[in-house]
Scaffold this active site. Structure first.
Site, PDB file in Angstrom:
ATOM      1  N   THR A   1       0.815  -1.211   0.000  1.00 47.62           N
ATOM      2  CA  THR A   1       0.000   0.000   0.000  1.00 47.62           C
ATOM      3  C   THR A   1       0.852   1.267   0.000  1.00 47.62           C
ATOM      4  O   THR A   1       1.990   1.264   0.470  1.00 47.62           O
ATOM      5  CB  THR A   1      -0.951   0.000   1.211  1.00 47.62           C
ATOM      6  OG1 THR A   1      -0.182  -0.085   2.418  1.00 47.62           O
ATOM      7  CG2 THR A   1      -1.906  -1.186   1.146  1.00 47.62           C
TER       8      THR A   1
ATOM      9  N   ARG B   1      -9.455  -1.036   2.096  1.00 40.52           N
ATOM     10  CA  ARG B   1     -10.113  -1.396   0.836  1.00 40.52           C
ATOM     11  C   ARG B   1      -9.662  -2.759   0.338  1.00 40.52           C
ATOM     12  O   ARG B   1     -10.445  -3.526  -0.235  1.00 40.52           O
ATOM     13  CB  ARG B   1      -9.811  -0.320  -0.216  1.00 40.52           C
ATOM     14  CG  ARG B   1     -10.636  -0.454  -1.476  1.00 40.52           C
ATOM     15  CD  ARG B   1     -10.617   0.828  -2.275  1.00 40.52           C
ATOM     16  NE  ARG B   1      -9.360   1.046  -2.994  1.00 40.52           N
ATOM     17  CZ  ARG B   1      -9.094   2.141  -3.693  1.00 40.52           C
ATOM     18  NH1 ARG B   1      -9.974   3.122  -3.746  1.00 40.52           N
ATOM     19  NH2 ARG B   1      -7.951   2.259  -4.329  1.00 40.52           N
TER      20      ARG B   1
ATOM     21  N   PRO C   1       3.014  -1.814   4.364  1.00 48.31           N
ATOM     22  CA  PRO C   1       2.683  -0.407   4.138  1.00 48.31           C
ATOM     23  C   PRO C   1       3.882   0.363   3.629  1.00 48.31           C
ATOM     24  O   PRO C   1       5.026  -0.099   3.716  1.00 48.31           O
ATOM     25  CB  PRO C   1       2.270   0.074   5.533  1.00 48.31           C
ATOM     26  CG  PRO C   1       3.065  -0.782   6.468  1.00 48.31           C
ATOM     27  CD  PRO C   1       3.183  -2.126   5.789  1.00 48.31           C
TER      28      PRO C   1
ATOM     29  N   GLY D   1       0.208   1.952  -6.447  1.00 50.28           N
ATOM     30  CA  GLY D   1       1.419   2.755  -6.541  1.00 50.28           C
ATOM     31  C   GLY D   1       1.697   3.133  -7.978  1.00 50.28           C
ATOM     32  O   GLY D   1       0.791   3.177  -8.821  1.00 50.28           O
ATOM     33  N   SER D   2       2.951   3.394  -8.273  1.00 51.89           N
ATOM     34  CA  SER D   2       3.326   3.881  -9.596  1.00 51.89           C
ATOM     35  C   SER D   2       3.254   2.776 -10.641  1.00 51.89           C
ATOM     36  O   SER D   2       3.410   1.588 -10.339  1.00 51.89           O
ATOM     37  CB  SER D   2       4.739   4.453  -9.555  1.00 51.89           C
ATOM     38  OG  SER D   2       5.700   3.415  -9.445  1.00 51.89           O
TER      39      SER D   2
ATOM     40  N   GLU E   1      -3.471  -1.142  -8.976  1.00 60.21           N
ATOM     41  CA  GLU E   1      -4.063   0.195  -9.121  1.00 60.21           C
ATOM     42  C   GLU E   1      -2.895   1.150  -9.252  1.00 60.21           C
ATOM     43  O   GLU E   1      -2.214   1.451  -8.272  1.00 60.21           O
ATOM     44  CB  GLU E   1      -4.952   0.517  -7.917  1.00 60.21           C
ATOM     45  CG  GLU E   1      -5.849   1.713  -8.142  1.00 60.21           C
ATOM     46  CD  GLU E   1      -5.259   2.990  -7.584  1.00 60.21           C
ATOM     47  OE1 GLU E   1      -4.727   3.778  -8.409  1.00 60.21           O
ATOM     48  OE2 GLU E   1      -5.302   3.196  -6.378  1.00 60.21           O
TER      49      GLU E   1
ATOM     50  N   ARG F   1      -6.970  17.979  -3.202  1.00 55.00           N
ATOM     51  CA  ARG F   1      -7.103  17.030  -2.094  1.00 55.00           C
ATOM     52  C   ARG F   1      -5.743  16.376  -1.823  1.00 55.00           C
ATOM     53  O   ARG F   1      -5.043  15.979  -2.753  1.00 55.00           O
ATOM     54  CB  ARG F   1      -8.145  15.965  -2.447  1.00 55.00           C
ATOM     55  CG  ARG F   1      -8.454  14.988  -1.312  1.00 55.00           C
ATOM     56  CD  ARG F   1      -9.697  14.182  -1.612  1.00 55.00           C
ATOM     57  NE  ARG F   1      -9.585  13.434  -2.849  1.00 55.00           N
ATOM     58  CZ  ARG F   1      -9.738  12.108  -2.936  1.00 55.00           C
ATOM     59  NH1 ARG F   1      -9.970  11.383  -1.859  1.00 55.00           N
ATOM     60  NH2 ARG F   1      -9.651  11.501  -4.112  1.00 55.00           N
TER      61      ARG F   1
ATOM     62  N   CYS G   1      -3.935   9.604  -6.827  1.00 50.32           N
ATOM     63  CA  CYS G   1      -3.825   8.969  -8.144  1.00 50.32           C
ATOM     64  C   CYS G   1      -4.945   9.402  -9.076  1.00 50.32           C
ATOM     65  O   CYS G   1      -4.801   9.320 -10.299  1.00 50.32           O
ATOM     66  CB  CYS G   1      -3.806   7.452  -7.994  1.00 50.32           C
ATOM     67  SG  CYS G   1      -5.185   6.800  -7.044  1.00 50.32           S
TER      68      CYS G   1
ATOM     69  N   GLU H   1       2.386  12.994 -14.691  1.00 51.50           N
ATOM     70  CA  GLU H   1       1.573  12.983 -13.474  1.00 51.50           C
ATOM     71  C   GLU H   1       2.290  13.837 -12.426  1.00 51.50           C
ATOM     72  O   GLU H   1       3.338  13.461 -11.913  1.00 51.50           O
ATOM     73  CB  GLU H   1       1.368  11.561 -12.958  1.00 51.50           C
ATOM     74  CG  GLU H   1       0.400  11.502 -11.783  1.00 51.50           C
ATOM     75  CD  GLU H   1       0.117  10.084 -11.306  1.00 51.50           C
ATOM     76  OE1 GLU H   1      -0.918   9.875 -10.645  1.00 51.50           O
ATOM     77  OE2 GLU H   1       0.924   9.167 -11.591  1.00 51.50           O
TER      78      GLU H   1
ATOM     79  N   PHE I   1       1.422  15.042  -9.262  1.00 52.74           N
ATOM     80  CA  PHE I   1       1.366  14.617  -7.861  1.00 52.74           C
ATOM     81  C   PHE I   1       1.786  15.748  -6.916  1.00 52.74           C
ATOM     82  O   PHE I   1       2.604  15.572  -6.007  1.00 52.74           O
ATOM     83  CB  PHE I   1       2.226  13.374  -7.631  1.00 52.74           C
ATOM     84  CG  PHE I   1       1.422  12.214  -7.069  1.00 52.74           C
ATOM     85  CD1 PHE I   1       0.383  11.662  -7.796  1.00 52.74           C
ATOM     86  CD2 PHE I   1       1.704  11.694  -5.815  1.00 52.74           C
ATOM     87  CE1 PHE I   1      -0.365  10.606  -7.288  1.00 52.74           C
ATOM     88  CE2 PHE I   1       0.956  10.643  -5.295  1.00 52.74           C
ATOM     89  CZ  PHE I   1      -0.074  10.097  -6.034  1.00 52.74           C
TER      90      PHE I   1
END
Length: 507
Positions: free
Chosen positions: A171, A182, A198, A253-254, A275, A303, A309, A408, A410
């Site tokens: 994660t 999730r 994590p 993650g990426s 994801e 946010r 992502c 992206e 970020f």
């Protein structure tokens, strides 16, 4: 502007600043087989508060040998746990959910300190993350099979859905509570056992919810949280991918890391849920309600200080409303964003997570400026607030030769492009290898259906900037990943379908 390194300047935070009840959830050991344990090597690493680089706590720096033990533990626990009833797993998840609701404020305090987001955002994440545990506590009792119509007399055909086995969950740092709940809630609802790794930046939220899982009565071995520094992460990830007793791997993650894990899982033909990165278009058509579009842009872009992502990454505003949108957006940015220590009253947004993130954002903006882009606000590091703060930034006049055009970001940087034709903007929106989320604003109902079907993304927000919820299927297409999380589809990656053919039945 001078760059600051957290690891060159960290100091220990005052534990008096942490509420007593919250402190009870602040752990310094990993959780394996129902026990709080150190790394075999006894090594530790510090978890830093990105606001000021203070050390919040030190946690075990676990290596492949530690994960090997945990995998065997989870595999042994699975032999018993897979035989539990759906009602038993539902009750277990409900107990966990109830405890997380009770301790929501404590979890939010920990999340804010290790991630940097404001308390208001942390509270929202805890509520969002908890909702997945509630959802899958209910879905556990709806993991049904099927009875098929046999093509031959005297046969009965059935499909059973059975738990896959040990699930490895890797994660990220940007949603350290919700990304675990999730995944883990779906896995446990199905009857799988979990190994959770994590992010090294935000392991404390994971350990806190492990503490609540223990209090909820989770049997030993079904929920394991192992912390590891960046030094051991690659080797540990490889172990989780290649160990034959791990049967499903879920990673958020990426895309670059996701591709590495994808290749490493091939040797054991593991089930995968990925994801990955996004490059979300945010399209505002002439017919849009601009006030709604601007409010949606604020929520979607800023946010978690832009570190999501599904954050809007490429804004496209149609020509007739372009200037008005810029004016309204700038006004909201100036009036509604208050940067600082997220644990303080009135603060809406915090710092970036780490120095590498700050450098990347700053580099993208500087490249755009050097090639002629217009900065309407921001565009600089705010070192007076702390080592990792970047000013909310709005840029126009971006061209395709600028690095920021199709990267992206970020971070808290909004890049606004002008367009004139629907076909043109759909072409540009889809001109990326990624396809996680997309947003557009229009009050033309025919256009709504045309554009929604045309966007090459897994999720579309129409006249809405915040689209995630437990009931929805979260995931992307193209290089943004595989599988779906949340919704009734969230169970799918954690179950195998077994076909039963029962023959020679006497009627």
């Amino acid at each position: 502007m001078k760059m600051f390194s957290c690891f060159q300047n960290f100091r220990f935070t005052s534990l008096h600043s942490i509420p007593a009840r919250t402190f009870s959830l602040l752990k310094e050991l990993a959780y394996v087989n129902g026990k709080w344990v150190n790394a075999n090597s006894r090594s530790t690493f510090p978890v830093l508060n990105p606001v000021n680089c203070d050390v919040i706590n030190n946690v075990p720096d676990m290596d492949v040998s530690d994960f090997h033990v945990a995998i065997n533990t989870a595999a042994n626990a699975f032999e018993t746990f897979k035989k539990t009833t759906a009602k038993e797993r539902s009750d277990l998840l409900r107990s966990w959910y109830n405890l997380m609701v009770t301790h929501s404020e404590d979890l939010a305090n920990i999340l804010t300190r290790e991630n940097g987001k404001s308390l208001a955002e942390s509270r929202a994440e805890i509520k969002y993350g908890n909702s997945f545990v509630e959802w899958f506590s209910e879905e556990a009792r709806r993991i049904d099979g099927e009875i098929l119509q046999a093509p031959i007399r005297n046969r009965e055909l059935l499909l059973l859905r059975q738990p896959v086995g040990v699930a490895a969950l890797i994660t990220p740092w940007n949603f350290p509570h919700a990304m675990i709940t999730r995944k883990a809630a779906a896995a446990i609802a199905a009857g799988c056992t979990c190994i959770i790794k994590p992010s090294e930046d935000t392991p404390l939220s994971a350990l806190a919810i492990a503490d609540l899982a223990e209090k909820a009565g989770f049997p030993p071995g079904i929920f394991n949280v192992l912390t590891t520094s960046i030094r051991n992460s690659a080797a540990v990830g490889k172990e989780l991918c290649e160990h034959p007793k791990v049967r499903v791997l879920s990673f958020t993650g990426s895309t670059a890391v996701g591709k590495i894990l994808y290749r490493q899982c091939a040797s054991t033909m593991k089930r995968l849920s990925l994801e990955l990165g996004g490059n979300a278009p945010y399209i505002v058509f002439n017919s849009a309600n601009l006030d709604i579009a601007v409010s949606g842009a604020m929520a979607s872009k800023f946010r978690n200080t832009g570190q999501t992502c599904v954050s809007s990454n490429r804004f496209f505003v149609e020509g007739r409303v372009f200037d008005e949108f810029i004016e309204k957006f700038l006004k909201k940015m100036n009036n509604e964003i208050k940067l600082g220590d997220g644990s303080k009253d009135g603060i809406t947004h915090g710092p970036l997570i780490k120095e590498s993130q700050l450098k990347m954002v700053d580099s993208l903006v500087k490249d755009a400026i050097s090639k002629g882009a217009t900065i309407h606000c921001g565009g600089k590091i705010l070192s007076e607030l702390g080592p990792l703060f970047y000013a909310p930034t709005l840029i126009t006049g971006v061209t395709k030769d600028m690095q920021i055009y199709n990267t992206e970001i970020f971070g808290p940087v909004a890049v606004i492009n002008k367009f004139h034709e629907e076909e043109e903007v759909i072409r540009e929106a889809n001109n990326t290898p990624f396809g996680l989320a997309g947003y557009f604003f229009s009050q033309d109902i025919s256009q709504v259906f045309r554009v929604a079907r045309s966007l090459e993304v897994g999720m579309v927000g129409v006249n809405e900037g915040l689209i995630s919820c437990a009931e929805a299927a979260f995931g992307g297409v193209k290089e943004s990943g595989l599988g779906r999380e949340g919704s009734k589809r969230g169970i799918d990656d954690y179950v195998d379908i077994k076909y039963l053919c029962i023959g020679n039945i006497q009627h």
